[in-house]
Design a protein around this motif. Structure first.
Motif, PDB file in Angstrom:
ATOM      1  N   GLU A  74      -6.645 -20.707 -78.756  1.00 13.44           N
ATOM      2  CA  GLU A  74      -7.419 -19.460 -78.726  1.00 13.44           C
ATOM      3  C   GLU A  74      -8.934 -19.781 -77.933  1.00 13.44           C
ATOM      4  OE1 GLU A  74      -6.243 -16.448 -82.344  1.00 13.44           O
ATOM      5  OE2 GLU A  74      -8.151 -17.466 -82.329  1.00 13.44           O
ATOM      6  N   LYS A  75      -9.558 -18.781 -77.265  1.00 11.20           N
ATOM      7  CA  LYS A  75     -10.620 -18.887 -77.059  1.00 11.20           C
ATOM      8  C   LYS A  75     -11.755 -18.966 -78.216  1.00 11.20           C
ATOM      9  CE  LYS A  75      -9.829 -16.531 -72.246  1.00 11.20           C
ATOM     10  NZ  LYS A  75     -10.272 -17.594 -71.452  1.00 11.20           N
ATOM     11  N   GLY A  78      -7.499 -21.115 -84.504  1.00 13.81           N
ATOM     12  CA  GLY A  78      -7.169 -20.557 -82.979  1.00 13.81           C
ATOM     13  C   GLY A  78      -5.669 -20.962 -82.532  1.00 13.81           C
ATOM     14  N   LEU A  79      -4.874 -20.891 -83.675  1.00 15.60           N
ATOM     15  CA  LEU A  79      -3.668 -21.302 -82.989  1.00 15.60           C
ATOM     16  C   LEU A  79      -2.288 -20.092 -83.254  1.00 15.60           C
ATOM     17  CD1 LEU A  79      -3.270 -24.950 -84.341  1.00 15.60           C
ATOM     18  CD2 LEU A  79      -3.660 -24.109 -82.040  1.00 15.60           C
ATOM     19  N   ILE A  80      -1.859 -19.795 -82.384  1.00 15.39           N
ATOM     20  CA  ILE A  80      -0.918 -18.740 -82.594  1.00 15.39           C
ATOM     21  C   ILE A  80       0.734 -19.196 -82.159  1.00 15.39           C
ATOM     22  CG2 ILE A  80      -0.170 -16.153 -82.074  1.00 15.39           C
ATOM     23  CD1 ILE A  80      -3.170 -16.009 -80.936  1.00 15.39           C
ATOM     24  N   ALA A  81       1.659 -18.857 -82.856  1.00 13.74           N
ATOM     25  CA  ALA A  81       3.018 -19.384 -82.605  1.00 13.74           C
ATOM     26  C   ALA A  81       3.560 -18.153 -81.666  1.00 13.74           C
ATOM     27  CB  ALA A  81       3.887 -19.545 -83.762  1.00 13.74           C
ATOM     28  N   ASP A  95     -11.995 -12.021 -81.762  1.00 15.37           N
ATOM     29  CA  ASP A  95     -11.006 -11.738 -80.542  1.00 15.37           C
ATOM     30  C   ASP A  95      -9.884 -12.929 -80.594  1.00 15.37           C
ATOM     31  OD1 ASP A  95     -10.218 -10.952 -78.338  1.00 15.37           O
ATOM     32  OD2 ASP A  95     -11.721 -11.724 -76.889  1.00 15.37           O
ATOM     33  N   ARG A  96      -8.735 -12.467 -80.119  1.00 12.17           N
ATOM     34  CA  ARG A  96      -7.515 -13.493 -80.229  1.00 12.17           C
ATOM     35  C   ARG A  96      -7.161 -13.725 -78.684  1.00 12.17           C
ATOM     36  NH1 ARG A  96      -7.357 -14.719 -85.356  1.00 12.17           N
ATOM     37  NH2 ARG A  96      -5.388 -15.617 -85.289  1.00 12.17           N
ATOM     38  N   ALA A  97      -8.031 -13.902 -77.843  1.00 12.11           N
ATOM     39  CA  ALA A  97      -7.751 -14.098 -76.438  1.00 12.11           C
ATOM     40  C   ALA A  97      -7.424 -15.553 -76.351  1.00 12.11           C
ATOM     41  CB  ALA A  97      -8.965 -13.926 -75.568  1.00 12.11           C
ATOM     42  N   VAL A  98      -6.446 -15.827 -75.449  1.00 10.00           N
ATOM     43  CA  VAL A  98      -5.738 -17.051 -75.289  1.00 10.00           C
ATOM     44  C   VAL A  98      -6.382 -18.031 -74.263  1.00 10.00           C
ATOM     45  CG1 VAL A  98      -3.454 -18.247 -74.703  1.00 10.00           C
ATOM     46  CG2 VAL A  98      -3.540 -16.438 -76.126  1.00 10.00           C
TER      47      VAL A  98
END
Length: 335
Positions: free
Chosen positions: A218-219, A6-9, A224-227
């Motif tokens: 992420e949620k 759940g981590l996006i740079a 889903d990729r919602a923040v």
């Protein structure tokens, strides 16, 4: 842990007139059944060496050779094949990571257990492959009988077991791989970097004139990729453990990978994910797993006791975030 954390740079590129532009160069590949990436911030006139891709790949092959339970010729597989009582000399990194895993086991009262492999495998989340069915109570009891970290000891580079136990370091090995790569980057002068393996990260320095590295939590929602929350990070490891990516569906019910060693079954509480920040990505990785198994209330208490920066997202009437005092300094944006 084989899971998306759940981590996006979030990377922003900009330039300044009259000075070399700051670039962010990205390398990527595959390892540990997932992907890896390295992002390096550097002046335009100091490009990243072409040899770095191969160097990173070689470092991760070595980590797999030490700690992959999927490789029959790895160090961990050789140790697991020994009949107790037994001991063997192992590499320094393997001994160090095993010692850290045993420390977490003791701190958590066994809720983190690096010998949980038989239970994990029984539920279909590790070797060997299993049928897509629920295990019986008798099978769960038999698997639990093979679990118990107290039978494992580390003395220097000698690893021993007094009972038949199988080590499974997957809950800490990806974070260790991140540390290995990040330490290598520092050693060759790339101080401003973001290393990621399967969602586990370590941020070094910043993006020079582009500001800090920003990472999105992420949620905990499947597909889903919602923040949920943006955090600004520098010189820190980041790991998230959640129940929303790595799961199996059996007879219409979802069962996720986080196992409670005391029951031999997946945990069933309302904690959807937990993110931990720690100077060591390996320790962030292991702590995230530990706190997910413990649940929000017990996890929050243990994280606060140890001064950890931890962020919890629980389910109920929607999603609710909570965090330890040490995490507050990293918050950015609106939840």
């Amino acid at each position: 842990m084989l899971r998306s954390m759940g981590l996006i740079a979030a990377l922003l590129l900009a330039g300044c007139w009259g000075e070399p532009r700051t670039l962010v160069t990205e390398l990527a590949g595959k390892t540990m059944g997932t992907t890896w990436s390295v992002k390096i911030a550097h002046p335009e006139n100091r490009p990243v060496t072409d040899a770095l891709q191969a160097q990173v790949a070689a470092l991760l092959v070595e980590v797999n050779n030490q700690m992959s339970t999927w490789q029959s010729d790895s160090e961990v597989s050789a140790f697991n094949a020994l009949a107790a009582p037994a001991s063997m000399e192992v590499s320094r990194p393997f001994a160090s990571i095993t010692a850290k895993a045993l420390d977490l086991a003791r701190i958590s009262g066994g809720q983190f257990d690096p010998t949980i492999g038989p239970v994990v495998g029984l539920w279909g989340f590790g070797p060997p492959k299993t049928e897509n069915r629920l295990p019986t109570d008798a099978e769960i009891d038999a698997a639990r009988a093979q679990v118990g970290y107290a039978a494992i000891a580390v003395d220097g580079q000698r690893l021993s077991k007094t009972l038949d136990r199988r080590l499974d370091l997957s809950a800490i090995a990806k974070g260790h791989g991140v540390d290995v790569v990040a330490d290598h980057l520092i050693s060759i002068g790339y101080l401003n970097h973001l290393v990621e393996i399967g969602g586990e990260m370590r941020a070094g320095g910043d993006k020079l004139d582009l500001g800090p590295w920003r990472v999105a939590i992420e949620k905990p929602i499947a597909d889903d990729r919602a923040v949920q929350q943006i955090i600004a990070v520098r010189n820190i490891g980041i790991a998230t453990s959640g129940d929303y990516r790595n799961y199996r569906e059996i007879d219409g019910e979802k069962y996720h990978h986080a196992m409670d060693p005391s029951t031999g079954r997946p945990v069933t509480h309302s904690l959807g994910s937990v993110t931990v920040l720690h100077p060591s990505s390996a320790m962030a990785d292991g702590w995230a797993t530990t706190l997910l198994v413990l649940g929000q209330q017990r996890g929050m208490a243990l994280a606060t006791e140890h001064g950890l920066a931890a962020y919890f997202i629980t389910r109920g009437d929607g999603l609710k975030a909570s965090y330890t005092p040490a995490f507050a300094a990293y918050l950015e944006g609106v939840e």
